[in-house]
Design an enzyme around this catalytic site. Structure first.
Site, mmCIF file in Angstrom:
data_model
loop_
_atom_site.group_PDB
_atom_site.id
_atom_site.type_symbol
_atom_site.label_atom_id
_atom_site.label_comp_id
_atom_site.label_asym_id
_atom_site.label_seq_id
_atom_site.Cartn_x
_atom_site.Cartn_y
_atom_site.Cartn_z
ATOM 1 N N TRP A 102 -33.952 39.775 -5.308
ATOM 2 C CA TRP A 102 -34.150 40.576 -6.530
ATOM 3 C C TRP A 102 -35.280 41.586 -6.356
ATOM 4 C CZ3 TRP A 102 -30.121 40.967 -9.247
ATOM 5 C CH2 TRP A 102 -29.259 39.896 -9.405
ATOM 6 N N ASP A 173 -41.482 40.863 -12.803
ATOM 7 C CA ASP A 173 -40.147 40.406 -13.180
ATOM 8 C C ASP A 173 -40.250 38.899 -13.417
ATOM 9 O OD1 ASP A 173 -37.575 39.532 -13.358
ATOM 10 O OD2 ASP A 173 -36.846 40.505 -11.535
ATOM 11 N N LYS A 197 -31.663 33.029 -18.992
ATOM 12 C CA LYS A 197 -32.091 31.779 -18.332
ATOM 13 C C LYS A 197 -32.902 30.927 -19.313
ATOM 14 C CE LYS A 197 -32.123 34.686 -14.310
ATOM 15 N NZ LYS A 197 -30.812 34.418 -13.772
HETATM 16 N N1 PMP Z 1 -34.491 39.423 -11.503
HETATM 17 C C1 PMP Z 1 -34.344 38.101 -11.310
HETATM 18 C C2 PMP Z 1 -35.531 37.302 -10.846
HETATM 19 C C3 PMP Z 1 -33.106 37.490 -11.554
HETATM 20 O O1 PMP Z 1 -32.954 36.173 -11.368
HETATM 21 C C4 PMP Z 1 -32.022 38.282 -12.009
HETATM 22 C C5 PMP Z 1 -30.676 37.694 -12.350
HETATM 23 N N2 PMP Z 1 -30.371 36.477 -11.931
HETATM 24 C C6 PMP Z 1 -32.217 39.657 -12.168
HETATM 25 C C7 PMP Z 1 -33.475 40.190 -11.926
HETATM 26 C C8 PMP Z 1 -31.106 40.552 -12.623
HETATM 27 O O2 PMP Z 1 -30.861 40.295 -13.946
HETATM 28 P P1 PMP Z 1 -29.661 40.948 -14.764
HETATM 29 O O3 PMP Z 1 -28.423 40.278 -14.293
HETATM 30 O O4 PMP Z 1 -30.028 40.628 -16.180
HETATM 31 O O5 PMP Z 1 -29.649 42.404 -14.488
#
Ligand code: PMP
Length: 362
Positions: A102, A173, A197
């Site tokens: 991510w 994040d 989550k």
């Molecule tokens: N950052 C992290 C740490 C994640 O776990 C996720 C999704 N699992 C995201 C960003 C992306 O999130 P989204 O699907 O809401 O765009």
């Protein structure tokens, strides 16, 4: 009721109490005579819900008044773009701590906007650890330092955030560990998290941003919907917000309050994670490749000795209603996500299944 123990990484399990409450209010929310899904976002009833959700989050996370709370759309992934578009100043650079898939994605988006550099990375270690870093290596021209507090896929967590001087805000994040442990909001310039989550259903992203970081962009071409200043000024009501998701967040926050707030949540989460890590560490069959000091409290990847046994274990677990345990395709094996709504009994059922499976297969 036929419900399973759901270890999904997200969207993930919600507290049963919250789902029941939403069910009971579905046809007539707060005596309005209509469902939350049918309610105008400009109505008094919805405004009250929005206000309550913000107030609860502010109090639970101890967010000072100098920070705005925004409810946006586009997932945490849109924040990967909005952050540099709003914060990366001309002739400056953005620094990224690369700790997993991510943060790599966030970095890739920043590079599309301007100059982005890697502050430190654990990619050489297949993201099994958080890399060492030295704040002194940050250039004076750094607009912000981006970090991912919990690496959902790889199962690592930052326990000590970098300390920059305050001219370089930390952008965090917090998608996969918001509300799961105490964090000091004032150590961060911006915090963002997709809701799916620990906060509620998918469709809404919470952004907590220090006021002086709003409206910093020099770009006149910044699209309206990507501008924090627009959303902050309109109190997240510039356009139609994801009303149902915000309503659900409010119920989840009320549930966190009823548990005793973040400190109690953290105590529960540490106990759950400890139980699973102890089971892995004591096992001759299951193992974890994550560096111990960097282990996540939320996402626990683990493996058996080979893929065939992994599959057999997933099957065995599913027969006991323990589901969504397959690891991310980039890591393989298993991954148990232990977000706030996962009760201790769910983890006990998993560790019992691991013990039974190990006995059967040796
Ligand atoms: N950052 C992290 C740490 C994640 O776990 C996720 C999704 N699992 C995201 C960003 C992306 O999130 P989204 O699907 O809401 O765009």
């Amino acid at each position: 009721m036929g419900r399973v123990i759901n270890f999904s990484a997200g969207p993930s399990a919600l507290p049963l109490e919250v789902l029941k409450r939403a069910q009971s209010e579905l046809l007539n929310t707060h005596q309005s005579g209509m469902s939350i899904m049918e309610m105008s976002h400009r109505s008094k009833s919805f405004e009250r819900i929005l206000h309550e959700a913000k107030k609860r989050l502010r109090s639970l996370m101890n967010i000072p008044d100098s920070y705005k709370i925004l409810f946006l759309q586009g997932g945490a992934s849109l924040q990967f773009s909005m952050i540099p578009l709003n914060l990366l100043q001309k002739d400056n650079e953005a620094a990224y701590l690369i700790t997993g898939s991510w943060s790599k994605k966030a970095y890739a988006e920043a590079k599309k906007v301007g100059d982005a550099t890697i502050f430190a990375s654990s990619e050489d270690d297949a993201f099994r650890s958080i890399p060492d870093f030295a704040e002194s290596t940050l250039s004076k021209r750094t607009s912000y330092l981006h970090v991912t507090s919990n690496n959902t896929i790889e199962g690592t967590r930052i326990s000590v955030f970098p300390k920059t001087n305050n001219n370089i805000p930390i952008v965090t994040d917090l998608s996969s560990n918001i509300l799961s442990e105490k964090i000091n909001v004032t150590d961060h310039g911006v915090i963002y998290a997709g809701a799916q989550k620990n906060l509620g259903p998918s469709g809404v992203t919470v952004v907590i941003i220090r006021e002086d970081l709003i409206g910093k962009t020099e770009a006149t071409t910044l699209p309206t919907m990507l501008d924090y200043a627009i959303h902050a000024k309109a109190d997240s009501l510039y356009n139609t917000p994801p009303t149902f998701a915000i309503y659900m967040i409010n119920l989840v926050l009320e549930w966190v309050e009823s548990i005793g707030g973040i400190e109690d949540m953290e105590r529960r989460n540490r106990k759950k994670a400890q139980l699973l890590y102890d089971a892995i560490d004591c096992s001759k069959l299951f193992s974890s490749s994550v560096k111990k000091e960097n282990r996540s409290l939320m996402n626990v990847p683990f493996k058996t000795k080979n893929e065939e046994l992994d599959q057999a274990f997933l099957h065995f677990a599913a027969s006991q209603k323990l589901v969504e345990l397959k690891g991310h395709r980039s890591v393989g094996g298993m991954r148990a996500s232990l977000y706030n709504a996962m009760p201790l009994e769910g983890v006990e059922r998993l560790t019992d299944a691991m013990t039974q499976f190990e006995k059967r297969s040796t």
